[in-house]
Each structure stands twice: as structure tokens, then as C-alpha cells.
Design an enzyme around this catalytic site. Structure first.
Site, mmCIF file in Angstrom:
data_model
loop_
_atom_site.group_PDB
_atom_site.id
_atom_site.type_symbol
_atom_site.label_atom_id
_atom_site.label_comp_id
_atom_site.label_asym_id
_atom_site.label_seq_id
_atom_site.Cartn_x
_atom_site.Cartn_y
_atom_site.Cartn_z
ATOM 1 N N ILE A 14 51.204 39.663 29.391
ATOM 2 C CA ILE A 14 51.732 41.140 29.349
ATOM 3 C C ILE A 14 52.897 41.468 30.001
ATOM 4 O O ILE A 14 53.502 42.498 29.837
ATOM 5 C CB ILE A 14 50.473 41.867 29.930
ATOM 6 C CG1 ILE A 14 50.178 41.680 31.082
ATOM 7 C CG2 ILE A 14 49.128 41.578 29.068
ATOM 8 C CD1 ILE A 14 49.322 42.822 32.046
ATOM 9 N N LYS A 33 39.063 48.681 44.809
ATOM 10 C CA LYS A 33 39.998 48.359 46.010
ATOM 11 C C LYS A 33 41.340 49.289 45.741
ATOM 12 O O LYS A 33 42.429 49.424 46.443
ATOM 13 C CB LYS A 33 40.268 47.059 45.760
ATOM 14 C CG LYS A 33 39.166 45.960 46.399
ATOM 15 C CD LYS A 33 39.517 44.659 46.043
ATOM 16 C CE LYS A 33 38.167 43.565 46.635
ATOM 17 N NZ LYS A 33 37.097 43.978 45.820
ATOM 18 N N VAL A 75 31.791 42.602 40.367
ATOM 19 C CA VAL A 75 31.143 42.138 39.493
ATOM 20 C C VAL A 75 30.378 40.927 39.689
ATOM 21 O O VAL A 75 31.022 39.698 39.968
ATOM 22 C CB VAL A 75 32.082 41.975 38.086
ATOM 23 C CG1 VAL A 75 30.838 41.300 36.826
ATOM 24 C CG2 VAL A 75 32.743 43.100 37.720
ATOM 25 N N GLY A 134 28.856 37.356 39.704
ATOM 26 C CA GLY A 134 29.144 35.848 38.741
ATOM 27 C C GLY A 134 30.272 36.151 38.150
ATOM 28 O O GLY A 134 30.319 35.028 37.634
ATOM 29 N N VAL A 176 32.250 36.106 44.999
ATOM 30 C CA VAL A 176 31.528 35.571 46.132
ATOM 31 C C VAL A 176 30.186 34.815 45.696
ATOM 32 O O VAL A 176 29.950 33.655 46.366
ATOM 33 C CB VAL A 176 31.176 36.742 47.102
ATOM 34 C CG1 VAL A 176 30.010 37.627 46.531
ATOM 35 C CG2 VAL A 176 30.935 36.098 48.427
#
Length: 605
Positions: A341, A408, A446, A448, A453
Site C-alpha cells: 500500500i 492503542k 484479537v 489467536g 500473546v
């Protein structure tokens, strides 16, 4: 019906029982002195009785049953088969003018019922004896949480299936009326407050939660109790999975990380809001990533005229392409585009060639610590790349553009969050000057997803530890991948332009709790078998994330789980001037990038 060795043995055994049975019936009836006229009939009687009875046994499916699972139902079936066989024998005898004492037929039926039944039930007894004498020693002592109908069925199957590795020894239920009673022979010892006591008392190795309809909040309480035991914990799937297939211990699964959410998973009726996707050319940037690939899956169901999956990484794009082609065959027109992009000319070519009318923008650099060390790359991709797409969407008359943001971006403390916040501002700016409807969707972590984490903890546990947690008090908002994709699609339908949609994500999850539960689920004890190491917050990380710029800064939508953040005035002209200056001149060095971001976002720390 196929005749295997066991069925042939049953057939031969039945013939022997029938022949001995008629002889024994005469012997008992006449006390050993059988009249000669009946002895002469024996050859004919044996043939008639054997054929009549085994035919009835076959029709009644006595040769189809798995007798090691025999119960009262099978006993009734044997009764029906032997009664029918005796009655058929009588009819044939009368048709052939053979008249026998009725007592002989009654005695014959009793003998047949007892011994034909005993032959089959003996298989069940043999397995039970084998199980109790030998196999139980190798089974795992198991506690059942939930002494309802599902729990009853699970316990019964565990006891009857010789291949089951579980030995139910105790049950837990919060219904006090059930306490000090038994469920299929297993004592119900109390409520959830007895879980840890029972683990020690009965030497429990595994815990099985048979509460398929339990709410997520209740499940989280149970998880929090069980995490202090050393037991592996498994659960019965949700009730909708049981309705069609039946309850079985084979359907047990370990705790999904989704079970940790403090709310029920939000299910959005995408059928009602997909009208703007059908027959449209839809483009998903970052279409091979966790969110992008799930977006592509859900979008594919709503019959776009063409689905453009744009990604810089060919392997991930290749995987989702194969999956969708296999699932939708020729019903879906898919085009995989390998591009960055950042390249404005390439984006111009793609928009000019394919004319996408709906764009979901998921492409981004999202790894917080890596972007702290490579801030110029974060800006080039997350800001300049996004601006390239926004300008193309405007120029080529795209109908809707949905940008995927992050929690964030709220009061950002990291480069990645700051770049996402700038992109949110660009969404508002472009919406003011364009006929295209631009909007953003903001959510937390999200479960998985790549680089998150959960897969990190899983890998660390598999390697024997340690599991690294930044801080004992760190919390994060979580949602499932399917929720995230559904929310993005919903936002696209609700958007009228310039909105930042925010999901009600419930309570944040403590990362230390997540680590403890994942270690326990692996059958190990945190701090003993697997160490937990606190590494300190990494550059750009917060102790707690936020979803809103201001506490009272939301507007309610028609969906109770989705809100719109209230906007405040910005000097868009000054912001765009700074962005264009940086895009044209380039940014070099961490300090230069941070100064650039602070000019646009005063609350960037």
C-alpha cells in the site's frame, strides 16, 4: 448386513440353544419319559423351530447390535424376538397339523429367552469384568462439574465405553438438592466451593465441565477456581453443537481462550447488513492476515461480484485463496493482488483497473516493540500507505471505506498506536471532502491472531518455559477473530461517514491470569513445572489499554454492543500540511518521527 466372525458365532450359538431348548422342554414337561410319537417328530420340529426363530432374530436385528453396550432396551428386544419366534413356530406347526402340548412351547420360550439373552449379555459382563479388574487402573480419576442431563449422559458413556480414558469418581453441582446423592453411581459431593477439596480427596487428574449452556461469566468463575488445581480441564461444547449430534465424551474440548472473555461472544446478524456487499467489487487490504482473512471468509458468503485480496506477503494470500476456492468453488470470483500500500502508483493502477466499490483496510504494521525500533517504517506503512488508499478511494468513487484501528490509538504511548490515531484523523478529514463514506472501527487485541500473546504463550509452554509476562498487573481487552470481522462488516453497514465505531468489549483480561490458565490447561503447575517470568513493560506498552478518548465520549447506536466515539474539532488543514510535508520530504531517525507525530497528536506520549 455383513456377517463377520462374531455374528456367525452368535448365529451358531442360537441354533445350538434352539435345538437343545426344544429337547429340554420335552424332557422337563414329561419328566424324562418323552412319548414315542413326539420323538418321531423331533427332526421335523428342530428344522421348523430353528428356521422360524433365527428368521425372527434376524428381523428383530439381534445380529446387528453391539452387545458390549447392552442395556434394558436390548433386553426388551431379545424378549420381543424370542416371543415372536415361539409364536411363529406355533403357527407353522398348526399349519402342518403338528400339535404339541402348550406347556412345551412355554418352557421352550423361557429356555430360549434366558439363554439367547445370556449369550449376548455375557459380552457386556465380560467387558465390565475386564474393565473393573484391569482397565480402571489405567484410567484418570475424573471430576464432573454439572450434574445435569449432559453430565449424566457423559458419566454413563464413560462407564460403558472400554476405550474411554476417564474414570468418573466425583461430581460437583451448585444445586443443593443434589448434594449427597449420586448420578449414575457417582457421588455429588457439593458445589463449586468443594472443587479444590475434591481434587485432593479423590486424587483428581482431570476436570470435565458438562454445562454446555453456561454463561461466559459463570465459565470464567469456574476457570478461576480450576486454575489453582493441577488438573487438566475440558468442557462440553455449546448447546447448539449438542442438539444435532448428541452428547458424547468424544466431543470434549479443552478451554478455548474465548472462554476467558467476561461476556458472551457478540453474534452479529451479518445477513441483515450485507446488502452493501452483494454484487459489489470488494477489496480487503492485508487480506492474508488474521483479521483480513476472516473478513474475506465472511464477505465471500454474501456474493460480491469480485473479491480482491491485497497483501504484500504471498504465502498468507496464497493460503486464504486456496481455502476460499475450495469452499466456494466457481461461485466466487477472487483476485489475489500482491502489492504494498506504500506504492501510490500501484494503488492507482489497482483502483483504476478493478474499480473496488467497498474497501476494508486491514493492512498495517502492528507489532508494538518492533515499530518502536523502526518508527519510519510504521509511518510509511500505517500513515502514508493509508493515505494512498484514501486518496484512491476518493478519486475512483469508492462507495464505502472501512479502516481497522486499535485501542492503542487512544492516548497513544507507542509509535504503532500513534500512527493508527493519525489514520483515524485522516478518515475524518477525507470524509469531509469526499462523496465516499469513510469510517473506522476500533477494538482491542484479537485472540489467536498472528504475533499475539496467545500463540506466544503456547509456544513457550511447549518449549518448557519460561512464560514471559511483562507485568503482573497488565490487562488487555480481547475479542475473537470472528467478532472482529463481524463488527467491521456491521460498521460498514451503519456508517454514514466519519464515525469511529467502538465495541463494548466487557472487562479487560489480566495477562497473568491468561498465562496461569494456559499452563494449567497443559497439565502443569504455574511456578513449578513452568516458570512465569516478569520482563517489564516493553517500549511503547501501557499497563492498561483504553477504548475511548474521553470517558463520556460515546453515542449509542441501534446495536447495544457498538458505540460511536464523539468527535472533537481539529485543525485539519495544519495536520494535512504536516503529513504532506513529511510524505514528500521523508523522515529520518526516531526523534524526527516522534516530533512529527507529536505535532499531529498532542496527547502522544
Amino acid at each position: 448386513m455383513k456377517w463377520n466372525g462374531k455374528k456367525v458365532l452368535f448365529f451358531i450359538g442360537d441354533l445350538i440353544i434352539l435345538n437343545i431348548g426344544i429337547c429340554a422342554a420335552f424332557f422337563i414337561r414329561f419328566e424324562g419319559s418323552i412319548p414315542a410319537k413326539y420323538i418321531d417328530l423331533f427332526p421335523k420340529l428342530l428344522v421348523i423351530i430353528s428356521l422360524a426363530n433365527v428368521s425372527c432374530f434376524y428381523v428383530c436385528e439381534l445380529y446387528k447390535k453391539l452387545w458390549r453396550y447392552a442395556s434394558i432396551g436390548e433386553l426388551v428386544q431379545i424378549l420381543l424376538a424370542t416371543v415372536t419366534g415361539a409364536f411363529m413356530s406355533l403357527l407353522i406347526e398348526l399349519a402342518l397339523d403338528i400339535y404339541l402340548p402348550k406347556s412345551v412351547l412355554l418352557i421352550f420360550w423361557l429356555i430360549t429367552f434366558v439363554f439367547v439373552g445370556a449369550l449376548r449379555i455375557s459380552i457386556r459382563f465380560k467387558n465390565d469384568i475386564k474393565k473393573y479388574l484391569f482397565e480402571d487402573h489405567y484410567k484418570k480419576n475424573t471430576m464432573i462439574i454439572g450434574a445435569g442431563e449432559a453430565g449424566s449422559i457423559i458419566i454413563k458413556e464413560m462407564k460403558s465405553n472400554i476405550n474411554c480414558k476417564y474414570k468418573p469418581v466425583a461430581a460437583i453441582d451448585d444445586d443443593k438438592k443434589k448434594h449427597k446423592t449420586k448420578i449414575n453411581g457417582v457421588p455429588i459431593i457439593g458445589g463449586r466451593d468443594k472443587i479444590l477439596w475434591a481434587v485432593k480427596k479423590f486424587g483428581i487428574e482431570e476436570i470435565i465441565v458438562t454445562m454446555p449452556s453456561v454463561q461466559k461469566k459463570e465459565m470464567q468463575i469456574i476457570i478461576n477456581v480450576c486454575k489453582n488445581s493441577r488438573c487438566k480441564v475440558k468442557v462440553l461444547p455449546e448447546v447448539f453443537g449438542l442438539m444435532g449430534e448428541g452428547v458424547s465424551f468424544k466431543k470434549l474440548r479443552g478451554f478455548n481462550i474465548e472462554d476467558l472473555l467476561s461476556r458472551n461472544e457478540i453474534c452479529i446478524n451479518t445477513e441483515e447488513i450485507s446488502h452493501y456487499i452483494e454484487n459489489e467489487v470488494v477489496m480487503v487490504t492485508g487480506g492474508g492476515g488474521s483479521i483480513g482473512s476472516e473478513l474475506s471468509r465472511q464477505i465471500a458468503r454474501f456474493r460480491p461480484s469480485k473479491l480482491l485480496i491485497l497483501d504484500f506477503y504471498e504465502n498468507s494470500a496464497f493460503d486464504i485463496n486456496n481455502e476460499l476456492v475450495k469452499k466456494h468453488d466457481k461461485d466466487l470470483d477472487i483476485k489475489i493482488i500482491i502489492a504494498s500500500i506504500r506504492e501510490k502508483e500501484k494503488m492507482e493502477y489497482i483502483f483504476d483497473t478493478y474499480k473496488p466499490t467497498v474497501v476494508f483496510h486491514a493492512a498495517a504494521h502492528k507489532h508494538v516493540p518492533l515499530m518502536e525500533g523502526n518508527p519510519d517504517e510504521a509511518v510509511k506503512n500505517n500513515i502514508f500507505g493509508t493515505l494512498n488508499l484514501l486518496e484512491c478511494a476518493d478519486k475512483y468513487s469508492c462507495k464505502k471505506f472501512v479502516f481497522i484501528s486499535t485501542d492503542k490509538a487512544v492516548n497513544p504511548a507507542c509509535i504503532m498506536g500513534a500512527t493508527k490515531r493519525v489514520s483515524e484523523i485522516l478518515i475524518r478529514y477525507m470524509n469531509k471532502k469526499s462523496s465516499t463514506i469513510f469510517s473506522a472501527v476500533r477494538f482491542g487485541n484479537v485472540l489467536g491472531s498472528n504475533g499475539s500473546v496467545v500463540p506466544l504463550f503456547k509456544k513457550q509452554i511447549e518449549e518448557g518455559g519460561p512464560v514471559t509476562v511483562t507485568h503482573p498487573d497488565t490487562t488487555r481487552y480481547f475479542m475473537t477473530i470472528s467478532e472482529a470481522a463481524s463488527l467491521v462488516i456491521q460498521a460498514g453497514a451503519m456508517a454514514s461517514g466519519g464515525e469511529i465505531f467502538v465495541l463494548d468489549m466487557g472487562k479487560p483480561v489480566k495477562i497473568l491470569d491468561l498465562a496461569n490458565i494456559m499452563i494449567s490447561q497443559a497439565g502443569m503447575r504455574p511456578g513449578e513445572d513452568i516458570e512465569i517470568e516478569f520482563t517489564g513493560l516493553r517500549p511503547g506498552e501501557k499497563l492498561h489499554e483504553e477504548l475511548l478518548m474521553f470517558k463520556d465520549g460515546i453515542n449509542i447506536t441501534k446495536n447495544n454492543n457498538i458505540f460511536i466515539e464523539k468527535q472533537y474539532d481539529l485543525d485539519f488543514a495544519a495536520i494535512i500540511e504536516e503529513i504532506n510535508k513529511a510524505r514528500n520530504n521523508g523522515l529520518i531517525g526516531i526523534n524526527e518521527v516522534k516530533d512529527f507525530l507529536k505535532k499531529i497528536i498532542p496527547d502522544y506520549k
